[in-house]
Structure formats: C-alpha cells, structure tokens
Design an enzyme around this catalytic site. Sequence first.
Site, PDB file in Angstrom:
ATOM      1  N   HIS A 185       7.793  14.879  -8.080  1.00 42.20           N
ATOM      2  CA  HIS A 185       9.074  14.742  -7.689  1.00 42.20           C
ATOM      3  C   HIS A 185       9.548  13.338  -8.007  1.00 42.20           C
ATOM      4  O   HIS A 185       9.580  12.535  -7.057  1.00 42.20           O
ATOM      5  CB  HIS A 185       9.503  15.238  -6.406  1.00 42.20           C
ATOM      6  CG  HIS A 185      11.060  15.541  -6.247  1.00 42.20           C
ATOM      7  ND1 HIS A 185      11.374  16.266  -5.153  1.00 42.20           N
ATOM      8  CD2 HIS A 185      12.106  15.020  -6.896  1.00 42.20           C
ATOM      9  CE1 HIS A 185      12.581  16.310  -5.213  1.00 42.20           C
ATOM     10  NE2 HIS A 185      13.410  15.457  -5.973  1.00 42.20           N
ATOM     11  N   GLU A 216      17.502  20.635   0.271  1.00 43.52           N
ATOM     12  CA  GLU A 216      17.521  19.229   0.673  1.00 43.52           C
ATOM     13  C   GLU A 216      18.756  19.073   1.635  1.00 43.52           C
ATOM     14  O   GLU A 216      18.329  18.875   2.821  1.00 43.52           O
ATOM     15  CB  GLU A 216      17.916  18.347  -0.705  1.00 43.52           C
ATOM     16  CG  GLU A 216      17.928  16.878  -0.458  1.00 43.52           C
ATOM     17  CD  GLU A 216      18.246  16.060  -1.581  1.00 43.52           C
ATOM     18  OE1 GLU A 216      18.532  16.994  -2.842  1.00 43.52           O
ATOM     19  OE2 GLU A 216      18.224  14.886  -1.881  1.00 43.52           O
ATOM     20  N   HIS A 275      15.522  22.084  -7.034  1.00 44.38           N
ATOM     21  CA  HIS A 275      15.874  21.485  -5.942  1.00 44.38           C
ATOM     22  C   HIS A 275      16.520  22.397  -5.049  1.00 44.38           C
ATOM     23  O   HIS A 275      17.547  23.175  -5.304  1.00 44.38           O
ATOM     24  CB  HIS A 275      16.867  20.205  -6.062  1.00 44.38           C
ATOM     25  CG  HIS A 275      16.314  19.048  -6.679  1.00 44.38           C
ATOM     26  ND1 HIS A 275      15.595  18.946  -7.798  1.00 44.38           N
ATOM     27  CD2 HIS A 275      16.376  17.790  -6.166  1.00 44.38           C
ATOM     28  CE1 HIS A 275      15.212  17.621  -7.885  1.00 44.38           C
ATOM     29  NE2 HIS A 275      15.577  17.103  -6.953  1.00 44.38           N
ATOM     30  N   ASP A 312      11.197  10.576  -5.253  1.00 43.74           N
ATOM     31  CA  ASP A 312      12.439  10.702  -5.796  1.00 43.74           C
ATOM     32  C   ASP A 312      13.172  10.029  -6.757  1.00 43.74           C
ATOM     33  O   ASP A 312      13.092  10.210  -7.852  1.00 43.74           O
ATOM     34  CB  ASP A 312      13.316  11.198  -4.585  1.00 43.74           C
ATOM     35  CG  ASP A 312      14.476  12.508  -4.590  1.00 43.74           C
ATOM     36  OD1 ASP A 312      14.562  12.822  -5.979  1.00 43.74           O
ATOM     37  OD2 ASP A 312      15.268  12.669  -3.833  1.00 43.74           O
ATOM     38  N   ASP A 313      13.640   8.974  -6.196  1.00 40.41           N
ATOM     39  CA  ASP A 313      14.535   7.921  -6.952  1.00 40.41           C
ATOM     40  C   ASP A 313      14.143   6.519  -6.327  1.00 40.41           C
ATOM     41  O   ASP A 313      14.990   5.912  -5.585  1.00 40.41           O
ATOM     42  CB  ASP A 313      16.153   8.203  -6.536  1.00 40.41           C
ATOM     43  CG  ASP A 313      16.643   9.446  -7.411  1.00 40.41           C
ATOM     44  OD1 ASP A 313      16.586   9.678  -8.381  1.00 40.41           O
ATOM     45  OD2 ASP A 313      16.597  10.404  -6.355  1.00 40.41           O
ATOM     46  N   HIS A 347      12.606  11.374 -10.291  1.00 43.33           N
ATOM     47  CA  HIS A 347      13.660  11.229 -11.460  1.00 43.33           C
ATOM     48  C   HIS A 347      13.691  10.129 -12.105  1.00 43.33           C
ATOM     49  O   HIS A 347      13.780   9.058 -11.737  1.00 43.33           O
ATOM     50  CB  HIS A 347      15.151  11.467 -10.699  1.00 43.33           C
ATOM     51  CG  HIS A 347      15.310  12.837  -9.828  1.00 43.33           C
ATOM     52  ND1 HIS A 347      15.939  14.077 -10.504  1.00 43.33           N
ATOM     53  CD2 HIS A 347      15.054  12.899  -8.688  1.00 43.33           C
ATOM     54  CE1 HIS A 347      15.808  14.802  -9.219  1.00 43.33           C
ATOM     55  NE2 HIS A 347      15.220  14.198  -8.502  1.00 43.33           N
TER      56      HIS A 347
HETATM   57  N1  HPA Z   1      18.559  15.251  -5.193  1.00 44.60           N
HETATM   58  C1  HPA Z   1      19.337  15.929  -6.249  1.00 44.60           C
HETATM   59  N2  HPA Z   1      19.506  15.697  -7.387  1.00 44.60           N
HETATM   60  C2  HPA Z   1      18.824  14.588  -7.885  1.00 44.60           C
HETATM   61  C3  HPA Z   1      18.326  13.680  -6.763  1.00 44.60           C
HETATM   62  C4  HPA Z   1      18.177  14.295  -5.606  1.00 44.60           C
HETATM   63  O1  HPA Z   1      17.611  13.618  -4.781  1.00 44.60           O
HETATM   64  N3  HPA Z   1      17.995  12.682  -7.428  1.00 44.60           N
HETATM   65  C5  HPA Z   1      18.456  12.746  -8.706  1.00 44.60           C
HETATM   66  N4  HPA Z   1      19.156  13.796  -8.970  1.00 44.60           N
HETATM   67 ZN    ZN Z   2      15.269  14.936  -6.290  1.00 43.77          ZN
END
Ligand code: HPA
Ligand code: ZN
Length: 348
Positions: free
Chosen positions: A27, A210, A207, A288-289, A29
């Site tokens: 996971h 969250e 996703h 994630d990011d 991006h």
């Molecule tokens: N959630 C949803 N979309 C996303 C995320 C995230 O954490 N990061 C980049 N796109």
């Molecule tokens: Zn994500």
Amino acid sequence: MTPIPNRLIGADRLPHLLRQMPKAELHIHIEGSLEPELMFALAQRNGLNLTYADVSTLRQAYVFNDLQDFLNIYHAGTKVLRTEQDFYDMTWAYLRRAASDHVLHAEIFVDTQTHTGHGVTTDVVINGLHRACLDAQAQLGLSASLILCFLRNLSETEAFEALEQASPHLSKLVGIGLASSELGHPPEKFARVFAKARGLGLRLVAHAGEEGPPAYIWSALDALKVERIDHGVQAVQDPALMARLSRERIPLTVCPLSNLKLRVFQDLNHHNLGQLLDAGIVATINSDDPAYFGGYINENFTQTFAALGLTASHAYQLAFNSFEASFLEARAKQAMQDKLLEFFETSE
Ligand code: HPA
Ligand code: ZN
C-alpha cells in the site's frame, strides 16, 4: 498455519530486527512518495513555479485534519510530474528507498486520472513507472508491480475511460484499486468497471474503512469483489465483518503513520493493529504516502511496535502476512517466506 520462530529475541533488538527483516509493501501511492526535494527539482526542470518558497516551507504545510485536507496538498504536488523521466525518477527514488528498508516486493498504486487531468497521457505515466520497476528487479533484486487506482470522487464513466486508456499496458499492471475521498463515495458505484477489470485478468483491491464505515468494506467485498482491503481499520466496529475478514483470510493493508497524520487515530498507542492481529486477520504494515506522513515502511514498523508494545512474533506474523497478501505467484511467495523464516532463525 504460520510457523512462528521459537527463538527468543530481546526487546532491545526489536527495532533492528524490524528494519532488517524481509518484507513486502502493498500500500504505497507512488505520488505520495514524492519528496519535497525532488518536487522542487522537477518543478525547475519543467519550468514550473511552486506556491511554496522552499523545501522547508513546504514540509511545514504537511499538517492535516483529515483525508480530504491531505488530498488537496497531495494533488497540488502531482502537478510537477510532466514527462516519462519524471515518473521514472519518482518511482526509482521510492524503489531504492524500499530496497534499503529490506522490501523484497512492492505493489505500487498509481492514480493515472490525476495525471490525465493535467494533460499527461496514461502512456507516459505507466511507461515511466514500469521502466523503474524493471530496473529495480535488475539492479536491486526487488520485484515491483503496478496497481491502477480509480479516483472514487470521479464518475463511473471516467473510470471506464481510465481503464480503456490503460488497456495497451495490461501486461504492466497487476491490478485495479480505488482511492481518494472516501466519505460520500461508497464502492458500489464502480461495480461494473471492477467486473470488467476482473474479466481482463486484473486483481482487485479497494480503499475502504479508512474514514468510511464498515458498510463500505462489505460493499467493496460484495459489490466490487475485491481480494484485499486497503486500510480497513473501521472493521473493528462490526464483529460480523471482523469474523468474515478472518474466516476468508481477506488481507488488510494497514498504514499506521497515515492513520495518525490523517487523525483516524488521535495517538499511535490507540491504533487497533494489535486488535486486528488478535482477531486472526491477515493485517500488514505499509506506508501509504511516506513523503507526507513522516516515514517509510520501516518507520511505520518501529513507531507502531514501540507505541503498541508488539513483539518479535508479531513482526514475523506481519512480514509473513505481507507476502501471503501479495499478488506474487505461489513460488515467488514461498521463496520470500522461506527467506523470512531463515532471517528469524539466524538473527540474534
Ligand atoms: N486514502 C485515499 N486515497 C489516497 C490516499 C489515502 O490515504 N493516499 C493517496 N490517495
Ligand atoms: Zn492509500
């Protein structure tokens, strides 16, 4: 049944073990791995101006109240990406960093719609990412594959267009995902385009849970027929869903530092990763990011373990799960799980 290594590993050795152990990242991006330094370099290369004066001013802006707040800044950052080389450079930087964190395999999300929205073609995006993945295998021994994420705030028609534009590149993609603003955008809008992707042989993830409710996880499973849930931490609100995730061994790709920065949990020691593992769910740890959330995968491991008091056997379980939950073919999966076991049996 997972073989749990029986050698005792002292708590003082745990951070070292977490950093050194073989693992997969499922996971990430790729646009969220774009560090401010590279963002400024790409802006300059492309003759673009950023609204922030310098790297440190930009970093100071990385304070978020929720997912949408983050997505606005994240989206602005993607505007510096114009050429195939830009996409290559961003992906190569991530892959080198992942290899140094002992990631053996990465499944990388890309939002092609973000870039086509800026006049950059899907071909440019996918070719740049794919070339970096090939180089990672050849030069770093890291296997990497790509998952195209539809943006759920856009329409079903636009998702079909994104899939159509990616169709010359199907052999470069392992799957399809669903990202962006979750609340108010339940998965079922994308049932038909996910069915089409499945018919093309693509693997499916989304996703869900969250910020959104357990109902979104149910519909990702039942309407989209996904094999894996990204985040999924809201499942703990629904015992029947927890039982299903555990029984059907549906993996969750959990991202603790993301959850902290986007205020899904107010504190890392309130995170429910331990609860998910105790319920027998195939949870994994991911970044994630990482350029925005304060750490790559190893930082996610070390901070989460410290906050929750997790142990070496949790570490083994999470790394084992990361390979199990991957879309690698069975033999490659087994080979990586063998390496993991050997690592635990020989580490001091
Ligand atoms: N959630 C949803 N979309 C996303 C995320 C995230 O954490 N990061 C980049 N796109
Ligand atoms: Zn994500």
